[in-house]
Motif scaffolding. Sequence first.
Motif, PDB file in Angstrom:
ATOM      1  N   LEU A  51       0.836  -1.203   0.000  1.00 22.61           N
ATOM      2  CA  LEU A  51       0.000   0.000   0.000  1.00 22.61           C
ATOM      3  C   LEU A  51       0.870   1.253   0.000  1.00 22.61           C
ATOM      4  O   LEU A  51       0.563   2.230  -0.691  1.00 22.61           O
ATOM      5  N   GLU A  52       1.963   1.217   0.765  1.00 19.95           N
ATOM      6  CA  GLU A  52       2.878   2.348   0.783  1.00 19.95           C
ATOM      7  C   GLU A  52       3.511   2.571  -0.586  1.00 19.95           C
ATOM      8  O   GLU A  52       3.657   3.712  -1.045  1.00 19.95           O
ATOM      9  N   GLN A  53       3.879   1.487  -1.260  1.00 21.04           N
ATOM     10  CA  GLN A  53       4.459   1.599  -2.603  1.00 21.04           C
ATOM     11  C   GLN A  53       3.454   2.196  -3.583  1.00 21.04           C
ATOM     12  O   GLN A  53       3.811   2.998  -4.456  1.00 21.04           O
ATOM     13  N   ASN A  54       2.186   1.817  -3.414  1.00 20.70           N
ATOM     14  CA  ASN A  54       1.137   2.353  -4.280  1.00 20.70           C
ATOM     15  C   ASN A  54       0.965   3.859  -4.063  1.00 20.70           C
ATOM     16  O   ASN A  54       0.801   4.622  -5.023  1.00 20.70           O
ATOM     17  N   ILE A  55       1.018   4.276  -2.808  1.00 16.45           N
ATOM     18  CA  ILE A  55       0.910   5.705  -2.481  1.00 16.45           C
ATOM     19  C   ILE A  55       2.072   6.472  -3.109  1.00 16.45           C
ATOM     20  O   ILE A  55       1.891   7.547  -3.691  1.00 16.45           O
ATOM     21  N   ASP A  56       3.294   5.916  -2.981  1.00 21.58           N
ATOM     22  CA  ASP A  56       4.470   6.562  -3.569  1.00 21.58           C
ATOM     23  C   ASP A  56       4.373   6.622  -5.082  1.00 21.58           C
ATOM     24  O   ASP A  56       4.725   7.637  -5.702  1.00 21.58           O
ATOM     25  N   ALA A  57       3.873   5.537  -5.687  1.00 22.53           N
ATOM     26  CA  ALA A  57       3.761   5.501  -7.153  1.00 22.53           C
ATOM     27  C   ALA A  57       2.779   6.551  -7.652  1.00 22.53           C
ATOM     28  O   ALA A  57       3.012   7.188  -8.689  1.00 22.53           O
ATOM     29  N   ALA A  58       1.692   6.755  -6.911  1.00 30.71           N
ATOM     30  CA  ALA A  58       0.708   7.765  -7.305  1.00 30.71           C
ATOM     31  C   ALA A  58       1.345   9.153  -7.330  1.00 30.71           C
ATOM     32  O   ALA A  58       1.086   9.957  -8.235  1.00 30.71           O
ATOM     33  N   LEU A  59       2.193   9.424  -6.346  1.00 27.71           N
ATOM     34  CA  LEU A  59       2.879  10.716  -6.301  1.00 27.71           C
ATOM     35  C   LEU A  59       3.867  10.860  -7.454  1.00 27.71           C
ATOM     36  O   LEU A  59       3.912  11.885  -8.142  1.00 27.71           O
ATOM     37  N   GLN A  60       4.675   9.822  -7.671  1.00 25.64           N
ATOM     38  CA  GLN A  60       5.709   9.888  -8.695  1.00 25.64           C
ATOM     39  C   GLN A  60       5.135   9.960 -10.112  1.00 25.64           C
ATOM     40  O   GLN A  60       5.657  10.670 -10.969  1.00 25.64           O
ATOM     41  N   LEU A  61       4.034   9.232 -10.334  1.00 29.87           N
ATOM     42  CA  LEU A  61       3.448   9.171 -11.669  1.00 29.87           C
ATOM     43  C   LEU A  61       2.334  10.190 -11.875  1.00 29.87           C
ATOM     44  O   LEU A  61       1.783  10.294 -12.970  1.00 29.87           O
ATOM     45  N   ASP A  62       1.978  10.923 -10.801  1.00 26.37           N
ATOM     46  CA  ASP A  62       0.918  11.928 -10.865  1.00 26.37           C
ATOM     47  C   ASP A  62      -0.401  11.307 -11.336  1.00 26.37           C
ATOM     48  O   ASP A  62      -1.056  11.783 -12.265  1.00 26.37           O
ATOM     49  N   ILE A  63      -0.780  10.214 -10.659  1.00 28.57           N
ATOM     50  CA  ILE A  63      -2.019   9.517 -10.979  1.00 28.57           C
ATOM     51  C   ILE A  63      -2.810   9.283  -9.691  1.00 28.57           C
ATOM     52  O   ILE A  63      -2.254   9.370  -8.588  1.00 28.57           O
ATOM     53  N   PRO A  64      -4.103   8.978  -9.790  1.00 27.70           N
ATOM     54  CA  PRO A  64      -4.902   8.733  -8.583  1.00 27.70           C
ATOM     55  C   PRO A  64      -4.352   7.561  -7.774  1.00 27.70           C
ATOM     56  O   PRO A  64      -3.882   6.564  -8.332  1.00 27.70           O
ATOM     57  N   VAL A  65      -4.470   7.670  -6.456  1.00 29.74           N
ATOM     58  CA  VAL A  65      -3.975   6.619  -5.578  1.00 29.74           C
ATOM     59  C   VAL A  65      -4.893   5.402  -5.606  1.00 29.74           C
ATOM     60  O   VAL A  65      -4.488   4.294  -5.242  1.00 29.74           O
ATOM     61  N   CYS A  66      -6.140   5.583  -6.075  1.00 25.95           N
ATOM     62  CA  CYS A  66      -7.100   4.474  -6.218  1.00 25.95           C
ATOM     63  C   CYS A  66      -7.891   4.668  -7.496  1.00 25.95           C
ATOM     64  O   CYS A  66      -8.216   5.795  -7.866  1.00 25.95           O
ATOM     65  N   GLN A  67      -8.217   3.562  -8.158  1.00 25.83           N
ATOM     66  CA  GLN A  67      -8.972   3.661  -9.408  1.00 25.83           C
ATOM     67  C   GLN A  67     -10.394   4.171  -9.194  1.00 25.83           C
ATOM     68  O   GLN A  67     -10.992   4.761 -10.099  1.00 25.83           O
ATOM     69  N   ASP A  68     -10.959   3.950  -7.995  1.00 28.21           N
ATOM     70  CA  ASP A  68     -12.271   4.522  -7.681  1.00 28.21           C
ATOM     71  C   ASP A  68     -12.036   5.930  -7.136  1.00 28.21           C
ATOM     72  O   ASP A  68     -11.691   6.098  -5.977  1.00 28.21           O
ATOM     73  N   THR A  69     -12.211   6.929  -7.982  1.00 27.30           N
ATOM     74  CA  THR A  69     -11.958   8.315  -7.567  1.00 27.30           C
ATOM     75  C   THR A  69     -13.171   8.945  -6.890  1.00 27.30           C
ATOM     76  O   THR A  69     -13.187  10.142  -6.625  1.00 27.30           O
ATOM     77  N   GLY A  70     -14.175   8.123  -6.613  1.00 24.03           N
ATOM     78  CA  GLY A  70     -15.215   8.500  -5.683  1.00 24.03           C
ATOM     79  C   GLY A  70     -16.290   9.436  -6.206  1.00 24.03           C
ATOM     80  O   GLY A  70     -16.210  10.008  -7.286  1.00 24.03           O
ATOM     81  N   MET A  71     -17.322   9.573  -5.386  1.00 21.80           N
ATOM     82  CA  MET A  71     -18.331  10.605  -5.581  1.00 21.80           C
ATOM     83  C   MET A  71     -17.842  11.832  -4.814  1.00 21.80           C
ATOM     84  O   MET A  71     -17.388  11.720  -3.673  1.00 21.80           O
ATOM     85  N   ALA A  72     -17.904  12.994  -5.445  1.00 26.09           N
ATOM     86  CA  ALA A  72     -17.351  14.199  -4.821  1.00 26.09           C
ATOM     87  C   ALA A  72     -18.264  14.684  -3.697  1.00 26.09           C
ATOM     88  O   ALA A  72     -19.426  15.025  -3.934  1.00 26.09           O
ATOM     89  N   VAL A  73     -17.722  14.712  -2.481  1.00 24.86           N
ATOM     90  CA  VAL A  73     -18.415  15.284  -1.333  1.00 24.86           C
ATOM     91  C   VAL A  73     -17.703  16.588  -0.993  1.00 24.86           C
ATOM     92  O   VAL A  73     -16.478  16.604  -0.814  1.00 24.86           O
ATOM     93  N   ILE A  74     -18.454  17.671  -0.928  1.00 22.51           N
ATOM     94  CA  ILE A  74     -17.883  18.992  -0.685  1.00 22.51           C
ATOM     95  C   ILE A  74     -18.469  19.573   0.596  1.00 22.51           C
ATOM     96  O   ILE A  74     -19.690  19.720   0.723  1.00 22.51           O
TER      97      ILE A  74
END
Length: 281
Positions: A51-74
Amino acid sequence: MKEISSAVITETVKRLVIDANKILPGDLVEQIAACRKCDRNATARSVLGDLEQNIDAALQLDIPVCQDTGMAVIFAEVGQDVHIVGEGFEDAVNRGVSQGYTDGLLRKSVVRDPFFDRVNTNDNTPAVIHTRIVPGENIKITAAPKGFGSENMSALRMFTPSAGEEDIIGFVVETVKKAGSNPCPPVVVGVGIGGDFEYCALLAKKALCRPVSQRSSISGYAEMEQKLLARINELDIGPQGFGGSTTALAVNIETYPTHIAGLPVAVNIGCHVTRHASAVI
């Protein structure tokens, strides 16, 4: 009176939904790392490392940390001395969500009707918007994209005032136990106590936006948070359901006064990427 352009609101929301989906709160990342070091289960430690590697990869590749980018709650706190110039506030927010999910290449998961006509709106709007009018001349906006693997595992119960602490603890623990691996543990557990039927659910959702390192300011509830965390981590569900003592990263409780005849309790589960980002304009 301070004037704020609706275009600024739109741009802020756009940035927040993108950032929230790509950059996790620092205290959440630190808690995952801490749990990896102390979990006695070797498989759990390995999964937490993934999970930590996935978090780091999202930062390095500038991509979402999860494929489900959710319903936007504001969540919006609008100062009473603010004059919004341009289009309506909610229109500006939804425009920001639309631009963020489109320009940010985030997965769009909202359908225009919940039952009869489940056709994708193609820009992840409308958002779920919670607005409060507060003193001051600023607007604070928090974007909290919510994936439904965890959202679907949530629950609400209308207890009577005769219910005790163990009744509430048992309900929360049972909700997490029933969820099992479905919400992608380790989870963050938001608990709302008080208000009425709909408000306790809102409290539980707001609780997920509190830092996992911050306990309730009310000592009794802070102790209950710790008791719940210990009981949940005894379930041996573990990271991604593979066992271990890290089923939950934190339990956050938010409360509100309630009616003499009731004791509403809601549980809103957040996955290991419980996302939120805030800005003040």
